[in-house]
Design a protein around this motif. Structure first.
Motif, short mmCIF file in Angstrom:
data_model
loop_
_atom_site.label_atom_id
_atom_site.label_comp_id
_atom_site.label_asym_id
_atom_site.label_seq_id
_atom_site.Cartn_x
_atom_site.Cartn_y
_atom_site.Cartn_z
N CYS A 1 4.11 91.16 58.27
CA CYS A 1 3.07 90.19 58.61
C CYS A 1 3.57 88.77 58.38
O CYS A 1 3.41 87.89 59.24
CB CYS A 1 1.83 90.47 57.77
SG CYS A 1 0.55 89.21 57.83
N ASP B 1 2.31 94.59 54.01
CA ASP B 1 2.03 94.58 55.46
C ASP B 1 3.32 94.58 56.26
O ASP B 1 4.30 93.97 55.88
CB ASP B 1 1.24 93.33 55.83
CG ASP B 1 -0.25 93.50 55.56
OD1 ASP B 1 -0.62 94.58 55.09
OD2 ASP B 1 -1.02 92.54 55.79
N CYS C 1 -1.84 87.80 54.65
CA CYS C 1 -0.97 88.98 54.70
C CYS C 1 -1.17 89.80 53.43
O CYS C 1 -0.99 89.30 52.32
CB CYS C 1 0.49 88.55 54.82
SG CYS C 1 0.91 87.82 56.42
#
Length: 471
Positions: free
Chosen positions: A448, A471, A467
């Motif tokens: 992310c 992630d 995030c």
């Protein structure tokens, strides 16, 4: 990959010097970089910068620069300058070691890095012979009484005198503000109208200093887990943040250690066990090659492994220590303290010079907060004893091109509050919040964060996202 602040653990804040100043245009601008092949597929060049940016005809520094050319020239966006942190970390060695981590950026950018003044191949600053142990490490870094305290003060003052003897001409110019001025000369030599920049940890402080000096030259700038430069007072709240961050990292290590057979300390009582074992070193240090493992150095060694997130290394070092072998912890401590440039730059950036009595007044509080790290962190505030101060200018709110600030919620090295502070003073910037306990986010396993940073650098789009961990 280590992208550490390697910070002298002084209180943070903002300094009181208001004058920024801009040197008049000189022959140092618009240099041509003559790229030649060097190590690990890099191309290298030298950039001449003045030691004193306000003095014509003075001494100069040949700043080492390296690049990896963009892989898709037809879609090339220009150059992104990368600083890996420190201060005291050379960019060229780091780029040569970990080029694959930046493959996505290299698709459309030339990746450019440099050894800042005083570091690596750029007029290296050192106060001890290569391979030798810095002399002040023979003193007790966590003194228990007046005699040990005075010995530490004398050892640090003596080391500062040796720094002056070896590097006196450079010391007045070894600071973040002058390095930021070098950064603008690099931008000019690259033929870029604005600076595209990715700075990790202390690299965030350097990017902020650049924005304060050259707000109209800021292009797409990412400050990842940024450090806020030191101020002129000792901030105990910030010391508490550092202490808590180290404790949290030790807990993370403990959880990992408990998954391995033969973990040398209890997962539940690790901090207390280690602190008690290390306390015994105060009276009976372990003999090792090139010295002895004292209580303070044992704690430094643990912190070095924690900053690297080297759980395997720390587990093996503690296992060796439990068996009476202090060498791995000693070696880690020496690595942690080996950068004289780190110490000199941090100390130049701040006017804070607390007296031993100031530190002693807060030792009990810090020790209660963390038996493992509290006293060690506070005594680190003495590291600037005898070194000159050249404080950074006050960081005032300003408007630049939108900057992306990335902060990790439980960062053990630079606090999330530092990222919030920089977001607030760089008006129009955006803060990307990353849940987790690591230091720096890009190319650290969080897809992310990687995507958000790459989208911004490629398209100029500031993320409005959060995030999650992993992630």
């Amino acid at each position: 990959m280590r992208r550490s602040s390697l910070r002298t653990l002084m209180g943070l804040g903002v300094a009181v010097t208001l004058f920024l100043g801009r040197p008049a245009p000189t022959s140092f601008e618009h240099q041509r970089l003559d790229w030649t092949p060097c190590q690990a597929g890099l191309e290298c060049a030298g950039l001449t910068v003045p030691a004193d940016h306000f003095r014509e005809g003075g001494r100069t520094i040949k700043m080492a620069v390296a690049r990896l050319a963009a892989l898709d020239p037809s879609r090339r966006l220009g150059s992104v300058v990368i600083n890996f942190g420190g201060p005291g970390i050379g960019g060229i060695e780091r780029m040569a070691a970990y080029p694959e981590e930046f493959a996505a950026l290299r698709a459309r950018y030339d990746l450019v890095t440099f050894d800042p003044r005083g570091v690596g191949a750029s007029a290296p600053f050192s106060c001890h012979d290569q391979g030798a142990v810095p002399s002040y490490l023979r003193a007790d870094l966590t003194p228990e009484h007046r005699g040990e305290r005075d010995e530490l003060v004398r050892a640090l003052a003596s080391y500062a005198a040796e720094c002056e003897r070896r590097n006196g001409w450079l010391m007045p110019y070894l600071n973040t503000t002058d390095t930021a001025r070098d950064l603008d000369l690099l931008r000019s030599a690259l033929g870029e109208e604005k600076l595209t920049y990715l700075g990790f940890s202390y690299g965030g402080a350097l990017g902020t200093a650049y924005a304060q000096l050259e707000p109209d030259r800021v292009g797409r700038m990412v400050l990842d887990s940024p450090m806020v430069v030191s101020g002129d007072t000792v901030d105990l709240q910030t010391a508490d943040g550092m202490i808590d961050g180290l404790d949290d990292q030790l807990k993370t290590f403990a959880r990992d250690c408990g998954k391995h057979s033969g973990c040398p300390v209890s997962r539940v009582f690790m901090a207390t066990e280690l602190s008690n074992r290390f306390q015994l070193l105060d009276t009976t240090p372990l003999r090792v090659r090139n010295g002895s493992l004292s209580e303070g150095l044992a704690r430094s060694g643990v912190i070095g492994f924690l900053e690297d997130r080297d759980w395997d290394g720390l587990r093996e070092a503690l296992k060796a220590f439990a068996e009476g072998d202090g060498q791995p912890l000693f070696d880690a401590a020496v690595r942690f303290h080996e950068s004289d440039a780190n110490m000199a730059i941090n100390c130049a950036d701040s006017a804070a010079r607390p007296r031993p009595e100031d530190i002693e007044a807060h030792l009990n509080q810090a020790g209660e907060r963390s038996p493992m790290f509290g006293r060690w962190v506070l005594w680190q505030h003495l590291m600037c004893e005898g070194l000159p101060a050249n404080p950074v200018p006050e960081q005032l709110p300003l408007r630049t091109a939108p900057v992306l600030v990335v902060g990790t919620t439980d960062d053990p090295v630079t606090s999330f509050e530092e990222a919030q502070f920089l977001r607030d003073i760089l008006i129009g910037s955006e803060l990307l919040t990353v849940e987790g306990d690591g230091h720096t986010s890009y190319a650290s396993g969080n897809d992310c964060a990687d995507k958000a940073i790459e989208d911004y650098l490629f398209d100029g789009v500031l993320p409005e996202q959060h995030c999650e961990k992993g992630d």
